[in-house]
Design a protein around this motif. Structure first.
Motif, PDB file in Angstrom:
ATOM      1  N   UNK A   1      44.431  19.416   7.282  1.00  0.00           N
ATOM      2  CA  UNK A   1      44.062  19.321   8.693  1.00  0.00           C
ATOM      3  C   UNK A   1      43.094  18.173   8.931  1.00  0.00           C
ATOM      4  N   UNK A   2      43.343  17.452  10.034  1.00  0.00           N
ATOM      5  CA  UNK A   2      42.394  16.491  10.569  1.00  0.00           C
ATOM      6  C   UNK A   2      41.940  17.009  11.928  1.00  0.00           C
ATOM      7  N   UNK A   3      40.899  16.417  12.496  1.00  0.00           N
ATOM      8  CA  UNK A   3      40.346  16.921  13.747  1.00  0.00           C
ATOM      9  C   UNK A   3      40.596  15.943  14.891  1.00  0.00           C
ATOM     10  N   UNK A   4      40.178  16.357  16.081  1.00  0.00           N
ATOM     11  CA  UNK A   4      40.307  15.492  17.251  1.00  0.00           C
ATOM     12  C   UNK A   4      39.362  14.301  17.177  1.00  0.00           C
TER      13      UNK A   4
ATOM     14  N   UNK B   1      35.381  26.038  23.074  1.00  0.00           N
ATOM     15  CA  UNK B   1      36.168  24.828  23.242  1.00  0.00           C
ATOM     16  C   UNK B   1      35.300  23.599  23.496  1.00  0.00           C
ATOM     17  N   UNK B   2      34.011  23.718  23.340  1.00  0.00           N
ATOM     18  CA  UNK B   2      33.113  22.564  23.455  1.00  0.00           C
ATOM     19  C   UNK B   2      32.445  22.254  22.120  1.00  0.00           C
ATOM     20  N   UNK B   3      33.066  22.724  21.028  1.00  0.00           N
ATOM     21  CA  UNK B   3      32.537  22.492  19.689  1.00  0.00           C
ATOM     22  C   UNK B   3      32.306  20.993  19.480  1.00  0.00           C
ATOM     23  N   UNK B   4      31.109  20.609  19.068  1.00  0.00           N
ATOM     24  CA  UNK B   4      30.758  19.195  18.915  1.00  0.00           C
ATOM     25  C   UNK B   4      31.546  18.516  17.815  1.00  0.00           C
ATOM     26  N   UNK B   5      32.203  19.282  16.976  1.00  0.00           N
ATOM     27  CA  UNK B   5      32.955  18.708  15.870  1.00  0.00           C
ATOM     28  C   UNK B   5      34.404  18.443  16.224  1.00  0.00           C
ATOM     29  N   UNK B   6      34.784  18.716  17.477  1.00  0.00           N
ATOM     30  CA  UNK B   6      36.147  18.444  17.899  1.00  0.00           C
ATOM     31  C   UNK B   6      36.680  19.547  18.792  1.00  0.00           C
ATOM     32  N   UNK B   7      37.929  19.391  19.211  1.00  0.00           N
ATOM     33  CA  UNK B   7      38.555  20.379  20.091  1.00  0.00           C
ATOM     34  C   UNK B   7      39.635  21.161  19.348  1.00  0.00           C
ATOM     35  N   UNK B   8      39.941  22.337  19.877  1.00  0.00           N
ATOM     36  CA  UNK B   8      40.930  23.220  19.284  1.00  0.00           C
ATOM     37  C   UNK B   8      42.316  22.930  19.861  1.00  0.00           C
ATOM     38  N   UNK B   9      43.313  23.637  19.348  1.00  0.00           N
ATOM     39  CA  UNK B   9      44.700  23.456  19.771  1.00  0.00           C
ATOM     40  C   UNK B   9      45.080  24.468  20.842  1.00  0.00           C
ATOM     41  N   UNK B  10      45.874  24.020  21.821  1.00  0.00           N
ATOM     42  CA  UNK B  10      46.435  24.909  22.838  1.00  0.00           C
ATOM     43  C   UNK B  10      47.864  25.260  22.417  1.00  0.00           C
ATOM     44  N   UNK B  11      48.156  26.554  22.418  1.00  0.00           N
ATOM     45  CA  UNK B  11      49.491  26.967  21.990  1.00  0.00           C
ATOM     46  C   UNK B  11      49.811  28.367  22.527  1.00  0.00           C
ATOM     47  N   UNK B  12      50.977  28.856  22.151  1.00  0.00           N
ATOM     48  CA  UNK B  12      51.418  30.189  22.571  1.00  0.00           C
ATOM     49  C   UNK B  12      50.595  31.276  21.881  1.00  0.00           C
TER      50      UNK B  12
END
Length: 609
Positions: free
Chosen positions: A276-279, A315-326
Motif C-alpha cells: 500500500x501507498x498513501x494519498x 477522514x482528516x488524518x494528517x498522514x493521508x486520506x482513506x478510500x471511498x467504496x461500497x
C-alpha cells in the motif's frame, strides 16, 4: 446531413460489381479506407445535393447493398462520470489542492478509460469487458446484491457476515452508474466467495476458476502454508482461463512486518504481492515489506492508518486520506459501527474510511482486469509483467525501495497502453506483395527532373481491412540506368517527399527498395497515388520496368479468411512480378524461403512486437 452516403456491400461482392452499382446511382467513390469489408463512403454530385436522403433510401433498398444511410454529423456527447462519490475517489484521479493529497498520487485511471483498443465501437473496452471476471474470495463474503455490485455480479458462494469483502469488490469492479462510487474496472464481471478458513479458500479458488475468473483478488492472509491451498493457487495461475492462466493477487498484509512472516501466500512466485501507498505518495507504514527485493511486486493507493490498532478513524488524518467504496448494505457495515459512525458518509451503503493493503489489492486487481479487457489473449505471466513494467516510481530516494515498493505504484494508463499495443501486434506475421504493375515490354522512361505517376500501386480499403497492424512497407522498383550519384524519390499526391533510394549504376538493372512511412500507405487512397521523381538534373533518363507495393503486417487470428493469400516469388531479373522476391531476400537473407513459392499462410510465423 452532408453530401455523402455510407453504404455496406456484401463481402462476397467483387469490386467491379460494387463500382457498377455506384455508377448506376451517379455517385462518386471517395475510396476512404475502412477496416470493414464492403464499407464505402460515396459522394453525391453537387447538382443532386437535395436528393441525398432519397438516393440513400433507394440504395438501401437495392439488393446489391447490405445497407446504406446518409452521412449525418451528429454531435458526440462527452461521457460524464456521474457517480456522486467519484470526485472523492482520489486513488483513481488525484488532482491535489486539498489537505493530505499529493497531486497524481493515483493510478491515472481517467487516462486509461479514455483509451480505445480498436476503432470499432464494439471494442471500446477501456472501462472493462464483461467477459473478464474478477473473483473476490473473502472471509466476510461479498454482498453481491449491493446496488453498486449487482449489475456486474454473475455469481456468489457462501454468505455475507461482515463488510470487508464488499468494500474490496467495490474498489475493483464497482458499477459505472449514477449512484455511489466507481471501481477501477466498472464494466467487468464479479464473483464473490466466502472463505473463512484454508479449506474454504481452496474451494473458493477452484470454484472461481470453474466459473471463468480471469483475476482473483485476495485481501486476506493465513500465516501457515497449506499444500492444498498452494496447489489450488498454482493451478489457477497455470490452468485457469482456458490455459492462459488467472492473474492472482494477494495483499502484503498490515502487520508492520514482513510478507514472508505474516502472509506467505503473498510471497509465492506465482502471485502478485500488493503493498500500500498513501494519498501522500509514500509507503503506508502498516504495509508489510519483503525480506528480499523481489517479494513485494507493486503497491497501490490506500488509506494512511499508522498504528497497529488503527486508532480512531478520521477522514482528516494528517498522514493521508482513506478510500471511498461500497459497504455492506443496511446497518451491518463499517458505516454503522463505532468509532466509524460519527465521521462516515450519510449513505450507509458506502464508507469513506476503507484502508489497508486490503484496499490496495483490489485496486491493482482492477488494473489487471483492464489489461485483460484490452487484450484477453495475454497469459497471466504477460499480464503480470505489464503491471510491473508500467508501474510508476514514487518516493524515488527511498534507501530500500524494492523491499517497500517493488516495481512501483500501479499505473492503469500505462498498463492499458502496453496491453493495447499487444492487442494490435499479436497474431500471424505476414509479408505480402500487395500489387504490382509491370511495363516489361514497354519500360517507362523518366527524363532528368521528370516524374511518373505510379497509378494502381496502392493499398485499397479492402486489402487494408485484412491487416490488424501494418509494421512496415516498401516500394520495390525494377529500374535501369540510375547513374552513380543519381537520386530518385517518391512523393504522394500532397507533394510531400516520402523516401529516397540509392543509385543502381549506369547500365545496370535491379530492384530498388524504398522504405515508406506506414501512414502514407494506409491513407494512400486519400492522399493520392505515389509519384516517382528523377532527381538527376545532369545525367539524363532512367527506365522503370516494374513497381510493387509490399507490406509486412500482423494478421489478427481468424478461422476463415480466404481473401489473404499469395506467395513469394523467386527473384528473376527481367521476369515480371519477381521484384518482391528480392525484397524478401533483403529482409531475411534466406532465399530458400522465396524459392518454395508456398502460400503466405503456410510460411507465416507467430510473433509479438
Amino acid at each position: 446531413v452532408t453530401d455523402r452516403i455510407v453504404a455496406r456491400f456484401p463481402s462476397t461482392a467483387d469490386d467491379a460489381a460494387i463500382q457498377n452499382t455506384i455508377k448506376a446511382y451517379d455517385l462518386v467513390d471517395t475510396k476512404e479506407p475502412s477496416r470493414r469489408l464492403g464499407r464505402r463512403v460515396l459522394r453525391v454530385p453537387r447538382a443532386r445535393i437535395a436528393e441525398v436522403i432519397s438516393i440513400a433510401n433507394s440504395l438501401h433498398e437495392d439488393p446489391a447493398t447490405l445497407w446504406a444511410t446518409p452521412e449525418i454529423l451528429a454531435p458526440v456527447v462527452k461521457q460524464q462520470i456521474n457517480d456522486p462519490l467519484y470526485n472523492d475517489q482520489w486513488h483513481l484521479n488525484n488532482l491535489g489542492g486539498v489537505a493530505n493529497l499529493t497531486a497524481d498520487a493515483d493510478i491515472d485511471l481517467p487516462e486509461a478509460w479514455s483509451l480505445s483498443s480498436n476503432p470499432d465501437p464494439a471494442w471500446m473496452i477501456h472501462q472493462g469487458n464483461a467477459a473478464i471476471v474478477v473473483s473476490v474470495p473473502d472471509p466476510d463474503g461479498v454482498d453481491t446484491q449491493h446496488p453498486d455490485l449487482a449489475a456486474n455480479s454473475i455469481g456468489s458462494r457462501g454468505g455475507v457476515t461482515d463488510p470487508h469483502g464488499t468494500g474490496c469488490a467495490g474498489l475493483a469492479v464497482g458499477d459505472g452508474n449514477t449512484i455511489g462510487g466507481r471501481g477501477v474496472a466498472p464494466f467487468c464481471s464479479l464473483l464473490g466467495a466466502e472463505a473463512t478458513n484454508s479449506s474454504e479458500a481452496v474451494d473458493a479458488f477452484d470454484w472461481s476458476v470453474e466459473h471463468g475468473a480471469a483475476v482473483i483478488s485476495n485481501s486476506w492472509s493465513i500465516t501457515t502454508l497449506f499444500q492444498d491451498l498452494v496447489d489450488a493457487i498454482q493451478s489457477a495461475v497455470a490452468d485457469g482461463r482456458e490455459g492462459r492462466g488467472c492473474v492472482v493477487l494477494f495483499a502484503a498484509g498490515n502487520d508492520f512486518g514482513t510478507v514472508e512472516q505474516n502472509n506467505p501466500y503473498a510471497a509465492l512466485d506465482e502471485v502478485i504481492c500488493v503493498g500500500a501507498s498513501t494519498s501522500m505518495d509514500v509507503h503506508a507504514a502498516y504495509s508489510n515489506t519483503g525480506e528480499s527485493d523481489d517479494t513485494v511486486d507493486v503497491v497501490a493507493p490506500s488509506g494512511p492508518a499508522a498504528d497497529s490498532e488503527f486508532g480512531t478513524f478520521t477522514n482528516t488524518d494528517a498522514r493521508g486520506q482513506y478510500l471511498r467504496t461500497t459497504d455492506q448494505t443496511g446497518t451491518d457495515g463499517y458505516n454503522n459501527s463505532i468509532p466509524l459512525g460519527p465521521t462516515d458518509l450519510a449513505d450507509l451503503d458506502y464508507t469513506e474510511l476503507f484502508s489497508g493493503t486490503s484496499g490496495a489489492t483490489p485496486v491493482a486487481a482492477g488494473v489487471a482486469a483492464l489489461v485483460l479487457s484490452t487484450n484477453p489473449d495475454l497469459t497471466a505471466g504477460e499480464a503480470k509483467q505489464i503491471l510491473y513494467d508500467s508501474a510508476d516510481t514514487i518516493d524515488a530516494g527511498h534507501a530500500d525501495y524494492p523491499r517497500f515498493y517493488g516495481n512501483g505504484r500501479v499505473n492503469a494508463y500505462e498498463a492499458v497502453q502496453q496491453a493495447l499495443i499487444g492487442h494490435y501486434t499479436t497474431g500471424d506475421l505476414r509479408f505480402q506483395d500487395i500489387v504490382g504493375v509491370s511495363w516489361e515490354l514497354n519500360p517507362r522512361t523518366i527524363g532528368a527532373g521528370g516524374t511518373f505517376e505510379l497509378a494502381g500501386v496502392e493499398l485499397n480499403s479492402t486489402q487494408r481491412a485484412q491487416m490488424d497492424r501494418i509494421l512496415a512497407a516498401w516500394l520495390v522498383l525494377d529500374m535501369e540506368d540510375v547513374d552513380n550519384g543519381t537520386e530518385v524519390s517518391v512523393e504522394n499526391g500532397l507533394g510531400r517527399l516520402i523516401s529516397h533510394c540509392p543509385p543502381t549504376g549506369s547500365g545496370n538493372r535491379r530492384p530498388v527498395i524504398m522504405s515508406l512511412p506506414v501512414d502514407e500507405v494506409i491513407f494512400q487512397e486519400t492522399n493520392g497515388p505515389f509519384v516517382l521523381r528523377n532527381n538527376d538534373w545532369l545525367f539524363g533518363t532512367v527506365k522503370l520496368y516494374e513497381a510493387s507495393l509490399s507490406v509486412l503486417y500482423v494478421h489478427a487470428d481468424s478461422e476463415t479468411d480466404p481473401t489473404v493469400t499469395g506467395g513469394w516469388r523467386f527473384p528473376q531479373p527481367g521476369v515480371p512480378g519477381s521484384a518482391v522476391g528480392w525484397l524478401w531476400g533483403y529482409l531475411d537473407s534466406s532465399p530458400e524461403h522465396v524459392q518454395t513459392g508456398q502460400p503466405l499462410e503456410e510460411q507465416a510465423s507467430t510473433s509479438t512486437y
